[in-house]
Design a protein around this motif. Structure first.
Motif, mmCIF file in Angstrom:
data_model
loop_
_atom_site.group_PDB
_atom_site.id
_atom_site.type_symbol
_atom_site.label_atom_id
_atom_site.label_comp_id
_atom_site.label_asym_id
_atom_site.label_seq_id
_atom_site.Cartn_x
_atom_site.Cartn_y
_atom_site.Cartn_z
ATOM 1 N N SER A 109 1.437 20.334 22.461
ATOM 2 C CA SER A 109 1.185 18.988 23.001
ATOM 3 C C SER A 109 2.487 18.196 23.157
ATOM 4 C CB SER A 109 0.195 18.228 22.117
ATOM 5 O OG SER A 109 0.687 18.111 20.806
ATOM 6 N N ALA A 112 -1.237 19.749 33.935
ATOM 7 C CA ALA A 112 -2.310 19.941 32.968
ATOM 8 C C ALA A 112 -1.853 20.912 31.880
ATOM 9 C CB ALA A 112 -3.550 20.480 33.677
ATOM 10 N N LEU A 113 -2.443 20.804 30.720
ATOM 11 C CA LEU A 113 -2.084 21.657 29.593
ATOM 12 C C LEU A 113 -2.228 23.148 29.920
ATOM 13 C CD1 LEU A 113 -1.035 21.544 26.712
ATOM 14 C CD2 LEU A 113 -3.406 21.459 25.939
ATOM 15 N N PRO A 114 -3.288 23.576 30.626
ATOM 16 C CA PRO A 114 -3.370 25.000 30.968
ATOM 17 C C PRO A 114 -2.192 25.490 31.818
ATOM 18 C CG PRO A 114 -5.516 23.991 31.223
ATOM 19 C CD PRO A 114 -4.532 22.872 30.961
ATOM 20 N N SER A 115 -1.663 24.625 32.663
ATOM 21 C CA SER A 115 -0.493 25.001 33.473
ATOM 22 C C SER A 115 0.727 25.214 32.597
ATOM 23 C CB SER A 115 -0.195 23.937 34.525
ATOM 24 O OG SER A 115 -1.277 23.821 35.421
ATOM 25 N N ALA A 134 4.229 19.522 26.241
ATOM 26 C CA ALA A 134 3.547 19.159 27.484
ATOM 27 C C ALA A 134 3.792 17.714 27.892
ATOM 28 C CB ALA A 134 2.050 19.396 27.333
ATOM 29 N N MET A 189 0.631 26.057 29.493
ATOM 30 C CA MET A 189 0.353 27.272 28.724
ATOM 31 C C MET A 189 0.735 28.522 29.520
ATOM 32 S SD MET A 189 -0.583 26.390 25.745
ATOM 33 C CE MET A 189 -1.163 27.940 25.102
ATOM 34 N N GLN A 190 0.541 28.497 30.837
ATOM 35 C CA GLN A 190 0.966 29.625 31.671
ATOM 36 C C GLN A 190 2.481 29.782 31.623
ATOM 37 O OE1 GLN A 190 -0.839 28.596 35.458
ATOM 38 N NE2 GLN A 190 -2.363 30.226 35.183
ATOM 39 N N ARG A 246 3.384 31.325 28.380
ATOM 40 C CA ARG A 246 3.041 32.752 28.373
ATOM 41 C C ARG A 246 4.132 33.567 29.068
ATOM 42 N NH1 ARG A 246 -1.929 32.325 28.096
ATOM 43 N NH2 ARG A 246 -2.227 31.396 30.137
#
Length: 112
Positions: free
Chosen positions: A35, A44-47, A38, A49-50, A53
């Motif tokens: 967090s 967005a948080l999922p972006s 970010a 996270m990518q 990764r």
């Protein structure tokens, strides 16, 4: 081609994106929870996270999950492969510059 070229390619691909470079720069100071990482990015948080990764797949970062909090750290020595490759590229260029300097000294001696 160096024997570590696959690792080098992965690191260069990961660092090609400005967001991922910014994350690595931030993590070079100290580990952070996702967090916090970010917060400065308009995504967005999922972006994010990518992006994390990709950095993890390249071996640049590690993450640990404690409960619902994931902490990300820069892996020690993660950029060594890049440093090694840059050093190998610098050496021939430096030798060429040295030869050029010698040539210029011989052909255009300083006037006294």
């Amino acid at each position: 081609m160096p024997k570590y070229h696959d690792e080098l390619d992965a690191v260069l691909r990961a660092l090609a994106d400005p967001t991922r470079r910014a994350v690595v720069e931030r993590l070079a100071k100290f580990p952070a929870v996702v967090s916090e990482l970010a917060a400065p990015f308009p995504m967005a948080l999922p972006s994010l996270m990518q992006h994390l990764r990709v950095l993890e797949d390249a071996g640049l970062v590690t993450s640990e999950k404690h409960g619902r909090v994931r902490t990300v750290s820069l892996r020690p020595g993660a950029l060594d492969v890049l440093h090694l490759w840059l050093g190998e590229q610098r050496t021939p260029a430096e030798r060429q510059a040295d030869r050029l300097g010698i040539h210029l000294t011989r052909t255009h001696p300083k006037e006294t």
